[in-house]
Design a protein around this motif. Structure first.
Motif, PDB file in Angstrom:
ATOM      1  N   ALA A  62       0.828  -1.199   0.000  1.00  0.00           N
ATOM      2  CA  ALA A  62       0.000   0.000   0.000  1.00  0.00           C
ATOM      3  C   ALA A  62       0.867   1.255   0.000  1.00  0.00           C
ATOM      4  O   ALA A  62       0.572   2.234  -0.695  1.00  0.00           O
ATOM      5  CB  ALA A  62      -0.925  -0.010   1.218  1.00  0.00           C
ATOM      6  N   ALA A  63       1.949   1.230   0.771  1.00  0.00           N
ATOM      7  CA  ALA A  63       2.849   2.386   0.830  1.00  0.00           C
ATOM      8  C   ALA A  63       3.527   2.630  -0.515  1.00  0.00           C
ATOM      9  O   ALA A  63       3.693   3.775  -0.947  1.00  0.00           O
ATOM     10  CB  ALA A  63       3.889   2.187   1.930  1.00  0.00           C
ATOM     11  N   ALA A  64       3.912   1.558  -1.189  1.00  0.00           N
ATOM     12  CA  ALA A  64       4.533   1.702  -2.508  1.00  0.00           C
ATOM     13  C   ALA A  64       3.547   2.311  -3.496  1.00  0.00           C
ATOM     14  O   ALA A  64       3.916   3.157  -4.324  1.00  0.00           O
ATOM     15  CB  ALA A  64       5.023   0.343  -3.007  1.00  0.00           C
ATOM     16  N   PHE A  65       2.296   1.890  -3.432  1.00  0.00           N
ATOM     17  CA  PHE A  65       1.261   2.484  -4.292  1.00  0.00           C
ATOM     18  C   PHE A  65       1.127   3.971  -3.993  1.00  0.00           C
ATOM     19  O   PHE A  65       1.019   4.788  -4.915  1.00  0.00           O
ATOM     20  CB  PHE A  65      -0.073   1.778  -4.061  1.00  0.00           C
ATOM     21  N   ALA A  66       1.130   4.335  -2.720  1.00  0.00           N
ATOM     22  CA  ALA A  66       1.008   5.745  -2.338  1.00  0.00           C
ATOM     23  C   ALA A  66       2.156   6.571  -2.902  1.00  0.00           C
ATOM     24  O   ALA A  66       1.947   7.677  -3.419  1.00  0.00           O
ATOM     25  CB  ALA A  66       0.958   5.870  -0.818  1.00  0.00           C
ATOM     26  N   ARG A  67       3.371   6.052  -2.819  1.00  0.00           N
ATOM     27  CA  ARG A  67       4.529   6.794  -3.335  1.00  0.00           C
ATOM     28  C   ARG A  67       4.482   6.925  -4.854  1.00  0.00           C
ATOM     29  O   ARG A  67       4.913   7.935  -5.411  1.00  0.00           O
ATOM     30  CB  ARG A  67       5.827   6.118  -2.885  1.00  0.00           C
ATOM     31  N   SER A  68       3.952   5.906  -5.531  1.00  0.00           N
ATOM     32  CA  SER A  68       3.877   5.939  -6.987  1.00  0.00           C
ATOM     33  C   SER A  68       2.678   6.734  -7.491  1.00  0.00           C
ATOM     34  O   SER A  68       2.624   7.090  -8.673  1.00  0.00           O
ATOM     35  CB  SER A  68       3.793   4.509  -7.541  1.00  0.00           C
ATOM     36  N   ASN A  69       1.735   6.990  -6.611  1.00  0.00           N
ATOM     37  CA  ASN A  69       0.513   7.705  -6.976  1.00  0.00           C
ATOM     38  C   ASN A  69       0.256   8.809  -5.954  1.00  0.00           C
ATOM     39  O   ASN A  69      -0.681   8.732  -5.157  1.00  0.00           O
ATOM     40  CB  ASN A  69      -0.669   6.735  -7.029  1.00  0.00           C
ATOM     41  N   PRO A  70       1.091   9.854  -5.963  1.00  0.00           N
ATOM     42  CA  PRO A  70       0.984  10.890  -4.934  1.00  0.00           C
ATOM     43  C   PRO A  70      -0.336  11.633  -4.946  1.00  0.00           C
ATOM     44  O   PRO A  70      -0.683  12.273  -3.945  1.00  0.00           O
ATOM     45  CB  PRO A  70       2.150  11.839  -5.265  1.00  0.00           C
TER      46      PRO A  70
END
Length: 291
Positions: A62-70
């Motif tokens: 989920a955190a990786a998705f957040a970083r890739s989709n600011p």
């Protein structure tokens, strides 16, 4: 007219009769099947926000998705419980430092009642702050807070923690209707939230379809009958594969909700009903004086 007399939708600049919808995907980070449903729901469906279970094993995805989709509207799903029978998680902080928050095996309590029976308020608040800090440290631009299983919303002393966290981090929160809170004898909480300037949706829908076959009719009727103001609907979009079926009792309902809210039919319904889709980011901007 004061801010408390205006609806949140009006404060955001919408007309008095406008109907705005936040569709929030809960439990992001719980497991991969849940994560895929949430990520696809945010990309392909009408979901406008999601909240992350920082305590869970699949948090890093989920955190990786957040970083890739600011631009994604992502909050923290504050949790003091681990409700499933065969799938568990513990607190962010060391279990030995938080003995009142865990059972004899070191997992968070299974039910809200057990939290209220065993947990110390100071340990609960410290753990919840640690969850927010972990999300921020992972590069998540946290837009809001809500409460897993409603633990922070069902008793006044926990609701006070919820209000303090919202104020300290200047984040909007999920809230039951102001009328319901008053009826339940927590009117002082509303005064505290107003004093802090905490922004909340006007209405909350926390129940879902009674059965999987009724999914479409239930959600369609609900969208058609939304009240003026900002309404938050919460659900748990996921894919009911072996992983999810092994742990979540409502796996098939989660997939049914995912299928409904990613369909062209619901997108047309929202447009036909002239419902405005909004996220918690707009509420955060309002709370932080950016509107």
């Amino acid at each position: 007219m004061t801010n408390q007399e205006k609806s949140t939708a009006e404060r955001l600049g919408y007309a008095v009769d406008a109907r705005a919808l936040i569709l929030n995907a809960d439990d992001f980070g719980m497991c991969h099947d849940q994560n895929e449903g949430v990520m696809r729901g945010l990309k392909e469906g009408v979901f406008t926000s999601s909240t992350i279970l920082v305590t869970c094993p699949w948090f890093e995805e989920a955190a990786a998705f957040a970083r890739s989709n600011p631009e994604a509207d992502l909050g923290v799903h504050l949790t003091l419980t681990a409700e499933w029978d065969s799938y568990k998680w513990g607190p962010v902080m060391a279990r030995r430092a938080m003995p009142s928050l865990v059972d004899e095996r070191g997992y968070l309590w299974q039910t809200v009642a057990q939290v209220y029976e065993h947990a110390r308020l100071d340990e609960a608040e410290a753990e919840l702050r640690a969850q927010i800090e972990k999300a921020l440290a992972a590069g998540i631009d946290v837009t809001h807070l809500d409460s897993h299983m409603g633990t922070l919303q069902l008793r006044a002393d926990y609701h006070e923690i919820y209000a303090r966290l919202a104020n300290d981090y200047r984040l909007p929160i999920r809230l039951a209707s102001r009328r319901r809170i008053g009826i339940e004898g927590m009117g002082a909480i509303l005064d505290q939230l107003d004093a802090f300037g905490v922004v909340t949706p006007d209405h909350l829908v926390f129940s879902g379809p009674p059965t999987v076959p009724e999914t479409e009719s239930y959600w369609t009727n609900l969208i058609r009958t939304l009240k003026p103001g900002v309404t938050e609907i919460l659900c748990h979009p996921a894919l009911a594969r072996d992983e999810l079926k092994s742990c979540a009792r409502d796996a098939f309902q989660r997939e049914a909700d995912f299928r409904y809210f990613t369909s062209e039919k619901v997108r047309k319904l929202v447009a036909d009903e002239r419902v405005q889709l909004v996220g918690f980011r707009e509420l955060r901007d309002l709370m932080r004086g950016k509107n």
